[in-house]
Enzyme design. Structure first.
Site, PDB file in Angstrom:
ATOM      1  N   SER A 138       0.861  -1.191   0.000  1.00 20.50           N
ATOM      2  CA  SER A 138       0.000   0.000   0.000  1.00 20.50           C
ATOM      3  C   SER A 138       0.893   1.235   0.000  1.00 20.50           C
ATOM      4  O   SER A 138       2.011   1.197   0.538  1.00 20.50           O
ATOM      5  CB  SER A 138      -0.855  -0.001   1.270  1.00 20.50           C
ATOM      6  N   TYR A 151      -2.508  -1.635  10.284  1.00 21.88           N
ATOM      7  CA  TYR A 151      -2.517  -1.856   8.828  1.00 21.88           C
ATOM      8  C   TYR A 151      -1.240  -1.300   8.195  1.00 21.88           C
ATOM      9  O   TYR A 151      -0.541  -2.001   7.447  1.00 21.88           O
ATOM     10  CB  TYR A 151      -3.751  -1.172   8.229  1.00 21.88           C
TER      11      TYR A 151
HETATM   12  N1  LIG Z   1      -8.570  -0.430  -1.799  1.00 22.48           N
HETATM   13  C1  LIG Z   1      -7.555   0.307  -1.426  1.00 22.48           C
HETATM   14  O1  LIG Z   1      -7.675   1.530  -1.307  1.00 22.48           O
HETATM   15  C2  LIG Z   1      -6.207  -0.335  -1.162  1.00 22.48           C
HETATM   16  C3  LIG Z   1      -5.103   0.519  -1.027  1.00 22.48           C
HETATM   17  C4  LIG Z   1      -3.867  -0.032  -0.774  1.00 22.48           C
HETATM   18  C5  LIG Z   1      -3.719  -1.415  -0.666  1.00 22.48           C
HETATM   19  N2  LIG Z   1      -4.821  -2.219  -0.801  1.00 22.48           N
HETATM   20  C6  LIG Z   1      -4.616  -3.659  -0.628  1.00 22.48           C
HETATM   21  O2  LIG Z   1      -5.214  -4.371  -1.695  1.00 22.48           O
HETATM   22  C7  LIG Z   1      -5.577  -5.685  -1.244  1.00 22.48           C
HETATM   23  C8  LIG Z   1      -7.018  -5.966  -1.640  1.00 22.48           C
HETATM   24  O3  LIG Z   1      -7.869  -5.057  -0.943  1.00 22.48           O
HETATM   25  P1  LIG Z   1      -9.258  -4.535  -1.532  1.00 22.48           P
HETATM   26  O4  LIG Z   1      -9.217  -3.066  -1.509  1.00 22.48           O
HETATM   27  O5  LIG Z   1      -9.566  -5.229  -2.796  1.00 22.48           O
HETATM   28  O6  LIG Z   1     -10.267  -4.955  -0.343  1.00 22.48           O
HETATM   29  P2  LIG Z   1     -11.468  -5.999  -0.286  1.00 22.48           P
HETATM   30  O7  LIG Z   1     -12.416  -5.782  -1.413  1.00 22.48           O
HETATM   31  O8  LIG Z   1     -11.988  -5.902   1.120  1.00 22.48           O
HETATM   32  O9  LIG Z   1     -10.770  -7.423  -0.514  1.00 22.48           O
HETATM   33  C9  LIG Z   1     -10.051  -8.076   0.502  1.00 22.48           C
HETATM   34  C10 LIG Z   1      -9.984  -9.554   0.176  1.00 22.48           C
HETATM   35  O10 LIG Z   1      -9.214 -10.200   1.211  1.00 22.48           O
HETATM   36  C11 LIG Z   1      -9.911 -11.366   1.619  1.00 22.48           C
HETATM   37  N3  LIG Z   1      -9.675 -11.701   3.028  1.00 22.48           N
HETATM   38  C12 LIG Z   1      -9.753 -10.877   4.098  1.00 22.48           C
HETATM   39  N4  LIG Z   1      -9.539 -11.573   5.215  1.00 22.48           N
HETATM   40  C13 LIG Z   1      -9.324 -12.861   4.857  1.00 22.48           C
HETATM   41  C14 LIG Z   1      -9.063 -14.063   5.566  1.00 22.48           C
HETATM   42  N5  LIG Z   1      -8.984 -14.106   6.905  1.00 22.48           N
HETATM   43  N6  LIG Z   1      -8.910 -15.206   4.864  1.00 22.48           N
HETATM   44  C15 LIG Z   1      -9.010 -15.201   3.518  1.00 22.48           C
HETATM   45  N7  LIG Z   1      -9.245 -14.095   2.785  1.00 22.48           N
HETATM   46  C16 LIG Z   1      -9.410 -12.948   3.452  1.00 22.48           C
HETATM   47  C17 LIG Z   1     -11.385 -11.046   1.392  1.00 22.48           C
HETATM   48  O11 LIG Z   1     -12.083 -12.258   1.141  1.00 22.48           O
HETATM   49  P3  LIG Z   1     -13.293 -12.792   2.043  1.00 22.48           P
HETATM   50  O12 LIG Z   1     -13.885 -11.630   2.742  1.00 22.48           O
HETATM   51  O13 LIG Z   1     -14.162 -13.525   1.110  1.00 22.48           O
HETATM   52  O14 LIG Z   1     -12.602 -13.736   2.933  1.00 22.48           O
HETATM   53  C18 LIG Z   1     -11.353 -10.210   0.118  1.00 22.48           C
HETATM   54  O15 LIG Z   1     -11.426 -11.038  -1.010  1.00 22.48           O
HETATM   55  C19 LIG Z   1      -5.346  -5.704   0.274  1.00 22.48           C
HETATM   56  O16 LIG Z   1      -4.120  -6.324   0.555  1.00 22.48           O
HETATM   57  C20 LIG Z   1      -5.278  -4.230   0.620  1.00 22.48           C
HETATM   58  O17 LIG Z   1      -4.517  -3.992   1.763  1.00 22.48           O
HETATM   59  C21 LIG Z   1      -6.048  -1.708  -1.053  1.00 22.48           C
END
Ligand SMILES: NC(=O)c1ccc[n+]([C@@H]2O[C@H](COP(=O)([O-])OP(=O)(O)OC[C@H]3O[C@@H](n4cnc5c(N)ncnc54)[C@H](OP(=O)(O)O)[C@@H]3O)[C@@H](O)[C@H]2O)c1
Length: 245
Positions: A138, A151
């Site tokens: 991130s 985080y």
């Molecule tokens: N969106 C942003 O602004 C942003 C910015 C910087 C970095 N990121 C990074 O991008 C990545 C994806 O995030 P996103 O924004 O796409 O969020 P998201 O839509 O909430 O997706 C998160 C994913 O992680 C899975 N997950 C969470 N806890 C889990 C567990 N205990 N076991 C298995 N799977 C788990 C969830 O699956 P289930 O709920 O089905 O288990 C979901 O598919 C993350 O690493 C996040 O830190 C996002």
């Protein structure tokens, strides 16, 4: 990195960035395997993308991580790209006691899981051509947002680990990438009350386009959008403080 006709495992691909990358890589004629915790959601995605395979497990659990790695390697001997995307973001206020389970979940999924997977997958990946580990950190790894301190710490640590892993695997077939997203329009943090400013967030489609293009061009640290600025500013400050380096 070649991104057609490869075999790719993406964790946390039931929504957001993981699902967008999975859909794009599927369209690009890769064999795509996704994981998540919710069987029903995985079934819906598999119905929409019939060639996509799914595995349901909770990455908080050691046996879940071991089961996913064992299943994926046995079922897909040509598996050559691992994308460690699963993650969660929690709001924590350390002026009072923060529940241990909340802290442990964030550290386990965001940091322990990709480190454990490096250990479980790299021997297999070294036997493949065009192999890669892609860790999703991130922009907040570089400059923290104080309302989500655990985080930010997990992402900073994952950045450091990714750097070392890239170095350790430099003489092998495995390339190690870090995707550094800015704020992207997903539901990250929503279940914990985090309100994203959607007008500041990058569109998922623009983010995915940039990611794929830059992975194909073998950029190892992909600071996307605003995250690239945070990364560059930190490097600029480092140069200013350490003029001889
Ligand atoms: N969106 C942003 O602004 C942003 C910015 C910087 C970095 N990121 C990074 O991008 C990545 C994806 O995030 P996103 O924004 O796409 O969020 P998201 O839509 O909430 O997706 C998160 C994913 O992680 C899975 N997950 C969470 N806890 C889990 C567990 N205990 N076991 C298995 N799977 C788990 C969830 O699956 P289930 O709920 O089905 O288990 C979901 O598919 C993350 O690493 C996040 O830190 C996002």
């Amino acid at each position: 990195m070649k991104l057609t006709e490869q075999t790719v495992l993406i964790t946390g691909a039931t929504s957001g960035i993981g699902l967008a990358l999975a859909a794009r890589l599927y369209e690009m004629k890769n064999t795509v395997i996704i994981s998540g915790r919710k069987q029903e959601r995985l079934d819906e995605i598999a119905a929409h993308y019939p060639r996509m395979d799914t595995f349901c497990c909770d990455l908080q659990q050691e046996d879940g991580r071991v089961a996913l790695a064992g299943w994926a390697i046995n079922r897909y001997p040509k598996l050559n790209i691992l994308i460690n995307n699963a993650g969660l973001m929690k709001v924590s206020d350390f002026t009072a006691e923060v529940p241990f389970e909340k802290i442990a979940e964030e550290i386990t999924v965001n940091l322990l899981t990709p480190v454990h997977f490096a250990s479980l997958f790299t021997e297999h990946l070294q036997q493949q051509e065009n192999a890669a580990v892609v860790n999703v950190t991130s922009g907040l790894a570089y400059t923290p947002l104080a309302t989500v301190p655990v985080y930010c710490a997990t992402k900073a640590a994952l950045h450091s680990f990714t750097y070392s892993l890239r170095h350790q695997l430099r003489e092998t077939s495995v390339k190690v990438f870090e995707i550094i997203p800015p704020a992207v329009a997903t539901d990250l943090g929503k279940s914990d009350g985090y309100e994203q400013n959607r007008s500041m967030a990058m569109k998922l489609e623009d983010f995915t386009n940039d990611c794929i293009h830059r992975l194909e061009n073998d950029e190892y640290e992909l600071g996307i959008g605003m995250a690239e600025k945070l990364q560059a500013e930190r490097e600029g400050l480092f140069q200013m403080l350490n003029p001889d380096s």
